[in-house]
Design a protein around this motif. Structure first.
Motif, mmCIF file in Angstrom:
data_model
loop_
_atom_site.group_PDB
_atom_site.id
_atom_site.type_symbol
_atom_site.label_atom_id
_atom_site.label_comp_id
_atom_site.label_asym_id
_atom_site.label_seq_id
_atom_site.Cartn_x
_atom_site.Cartn_y
_atom_site.Cartn_z
ATOM 1 N N SER A 1 -3.762 -7.646 0.899
ATOM 2 C CA SER A 1 -5.118 -7.352 0.412
ATOM 3 C C SER A 1 -5.647 -8.353 -0.601
ATOM 4 O O SER A 1 -6.644 -8.080 -1.269
ATOM 5 N N SER B 1 0.835 -1.196 0.000
ATOM 6 C CA SER B 1 0.000 0.000 0.000
ATOM 7 C C SER B 1 0.873 1.251 0.000
ATOM 8 O O SER B 1 2.033 1.191 0.438
ATOM 9 N N PRO B 2 0.359 2.400 -0.432
ATOM 10 C CA PRO B 2 -0.970 2.597 -1.014
ATOM 11 C C PRO B 2 -1.059 1.944 -2.389
ATOM 12 O O PRO B 2 -0.058 1.856 -3.098
ATOM 13 N N TYR B 3 -2.252 1.510 -2.742
ATOM 14 C CA TYR B 3 -2.441 0.721 -3.949
ATOM 15 C C TYR B 3 -2.650 1.634 -5.151
ATOM 16 O O TYR B 3 -3.768 1.822 -5.630
ATOM 17 N N SER C 1 -9.370 -6.143 -3.408
ATOM 18 C CA SER C 1 -8.724 -4.930 -3.899
ATOM 19 C C SER C 1 -8.286 -5.115 -5.343
ATOM 20 O O SER C 1 -7.238 -5.728 -5.599
#
Length: 647
Positions: free
Chosen positions: A325, A263-265, A283
């Motif tokens: 995720s 992350s961040p994605y 995600s």
């Protein structure tokens, strides 16, 4: 070659140098044989079975002038490419049964490799990297956390790059380091000769260049901030490919350590869009980052093939912890609720299997490590360095004393099962606590937190605690942990210290990411922008006595914004998942405070001041540095950035 005790020396070793060397020896040893005509080659074939005679002639001719290995045919050590992704779990590959994700190049590598199917790392990023690169248990290396001054690799540790460079390898790192951004912890201080990295544990974290967001960012090339065009993962692969192509005939070690899919994605929409219509995927952007990585892996595999170095290259693919995720487990230790996790409980950060069992593929066609088969033996990240040392016959250093073991016999198929216990844990606090979030593993047995016992042979999802049913097994694994703890715990009191006053780093830039504190840590730019309260201290050492200029900042030097002022938000990027950043909050700061060893000082902060500076006389040696701002509304928070220079 080794001929001791062999009455019939085998000339097959000449294949290493090629037919030219064999011809050179025979031509010099046998009168009347000249040139390279077909009749001559026939006579050479007749001579090959005459092993004793031919061997004697060869030994004699080794002393003759003019008979040497052709330069291009000299045997060389294999190249090494170690590829590690960030937060990609065992189930985040289609070759591991994931029904939704497409990873064609990983699948192809999987088919060509030896696969360690019961391979374990630490449950989080920096701890895995510390163990991987040293062959030592994470907690022994000092890097048992990801922030808070506890992700720094102890200065005394010897790394994979140290060992390989001392054995003639050209060494390079591309992507994520996460073991310290100041001397003596930087990759260029730890054996890497070519360095292209972001700082901190991820792009956009506090030590990294301000407002990096994966696209067209500023990264650090051999310590110098340089602007790059393109997506982060593409840039790491570009740098790695340039390094590989420029290595020539010299063996190389390429450590390709992507920040994706951490992350961040953030990713281009074209990679995430194929997954956005599927409600079973937690995600789409996470999967999109893996899709981009897989595309780049295809580029790497093709380049290695086209350069003609595939057979002579050891390629390892692995990840650093369980998925972040790819699956929803209702919390890091829970059972799967959505997504795919290869039937495991827990994910990143968990002491259950899904937190630390990851893929590991090893391919070396020229070393008989290929062909696509599984090894279901319990193995670990601490094993890879001793395995490379053993496989390649490297000159190990006496200080290493690995915790891991060489897997060479296992990889070559000539060893029984390894009878040992392996420990992994997730401390993520300032000082390790016994039994904290731990897993003791032996065969298919798992002891969790010293209390829960699971047998994966009939309970792979770790649903049935059988500690009461098997008290002897529980006691056995507890004893293994006790011995492990007694062995590693004496070093816990040793602080990895950032060194100032050295020619290796003339300007030291500290960030809140590395504050020692039991409270919250402002470890990323979002928290810096929002003015998150964070207080603590840095563990330091002055390499030389003298005067030092120590400057306190709210914003990093590249921003050049007054301490009190806010910062405009960065806009989002169209056709990507990058949103606008948060606004930088103005703070009612009035004073800057510094404590450095025995020095203590306070200065007022003016409305236009970008920094507050102190001149401090420091003796050589260890000290603590604490720097903070105070002001209206009971404001009290650390200086997110501190610059130190010897005057």
């Amino acid at each position: 070659m080794n001929i001791s005790g062999d009455p019939k020396p085998d000339l097959r070793f000449l294949n290493i140098a090629g037919e030219q060397y064999f011809q050179c020896l025979i031509l010099l040893a046998v009168p009347g044989v000249e040139g390279t005509s077909p009749p001559q080659r026939s006579r050479i074939k007749i001579l090959k079975p005459m092993r004793k005679t031919a061997f004697s002639l060869i030994i004699l001719t080794l002393l003759l002038p003019g008979c040497t290995f052709p330069e291009s045919r000299k045997p060389s050590q294999p190249n090494i490419i170690l590829v590690i992704t960030d937060d990609q779990g065992y189930g985040d590959l289609s070759c591991h049964g994931n029904p939704w994700i497409a990873t064609p190049n990983l699948d192809r590598l999987h088919q060509q490799s030896i696969r360690l199917t019961d391979f374990h790392v630490s449950p989080t990023c920096a701890p895995t990297r510390a163990a991987l690169l040293t062959g030592h248990y994470t907690n022994r290396t000092g890097a048992w956390h990801t922030i808070g001054g506890r992700s720094l690799l102890r200065e005394s540790e010897i790394t994979m790059a140290d060992i390989l460079s001392s054995n003639g390898y050209r060494t390079g790192i591309f992507g994520k380091w996460h073991l310290g951004d100041n001397y003596p912890f930087r990759p260029q201080d730890r054996g890497f000769q070519e360095v292209l990295i972001h700082k901190g544990g991820g792009v956009g974290q506090a030590p990294d260049y301000m407002d990096n967001n994966y696209f067209d960012d500023t990264y650090f090339h051999n310590g110098i901030a340089e602007r790059h065009s393109g997506y982060c993962t593409d840039i790491w692969f570009d740098g790695a490919l340039d390094f590989i192509k420029s290595s020539g005939d010299k063996p190389f070690f390429c450590y390709l350590s992507t920040n994706a899919p951490h992350s961040p994605y953030f990713v281009d929409d074209r990679y995430a869009d194929p997954y956005r219509s599927n409600p079973d995927i937690p995600s789409p952007e996470f999967y999109g980052m893996i899709a981009n990585f897989d595309e780049n892996l295809g580029r790497l595999l093709a380049a290695v093939r086209d350069l003609g170095i595939e057979d002579n290259t050891i390629l390892v693919f692995m990840t650093d912890n369980g998925t972040s995720s790819g699956a929803d487990t209702g919390g890091q230790d829970g059972f799967i609720e959505s997504g795919y996790n290869a039937g495991m409980r827990g994910k990143k950060g968990s002491m259950y299997e899904g937190g630390h069992r990851v893929p590991c593929f090893i391919r070396w066609p020229g070393g008989s490590l290929a062909g696509g088969f599984d090894i279901d033996e319990l193995t670990s990240h601490i094993d890879l360095l001793p395995t490379l040392v053993d496989l390649l016959g490297l000159e190990d250093l006496p200080e290493t004393n690995f915790d891991g073991t060489s897997l060479k016999p296992l990889l070559l198929g000539d060893t029984p099962r390894l009878e040992r216990a392996i420990v992994t844990d997730s401390q993520r606090i300032q000082y390790p606590e016994k039994w904290r979030r731990s897993a003791v593993m032996r065969g298919k047995w798992r002891l969790i937190n010293g209390k829960e016992l699971y047998n994966l042979s009939d309970d792979p999802e770790q649903r049935q605690d059988v500690a009461e049913k098997y008290p002897e097994k529980t006691s056995e694994l507890r004893l293994s942990y006790e011995k492990w703890w007694d062995d590693i715990s004496p070093v816990f009191d040793e602080y990895p210290r950032i060194i100032i006053g050295s020619e290796k780093e003339k300007t030291t830039v500290l960030s809140s990411h590395d504050l020692h504190t039991d409270g919250p840590v402002a470890w990323n730019h979002r928290q810096v922008r929002s003015g998150q309260v964070s207080n603590g201290w840095w563990a330091m050492r002055a390499a030389a006595a003298g005067k030092y200029r120590i400057s306190l900042r709210r914003w990093p030097m590249e921003a050049e914004i007054p301490i009190r002022s806010g910062m405009d938000p960065e806009p989002g990027i169209i056709k990507t998942s990058v949103p606008a950043s948060v606004e930088g909050k103005a703070l009612p700061i009035r004073r800057g405070h510094l404590q450095a060893g025995n020095f203590s000082g306070v200065k007022d902060v003016g409305s236009s001041d970008t920094e507050v500076s102190f001149t401090v006389e420091l003796p050589e040696g260890n000290f603590r540095l604490q720097a903070w701002f105070s002001g209206e509304e009971d404001l009290n928070l650390c200086a997110y950035y501190v610059c130190v220079e010897k005057m």
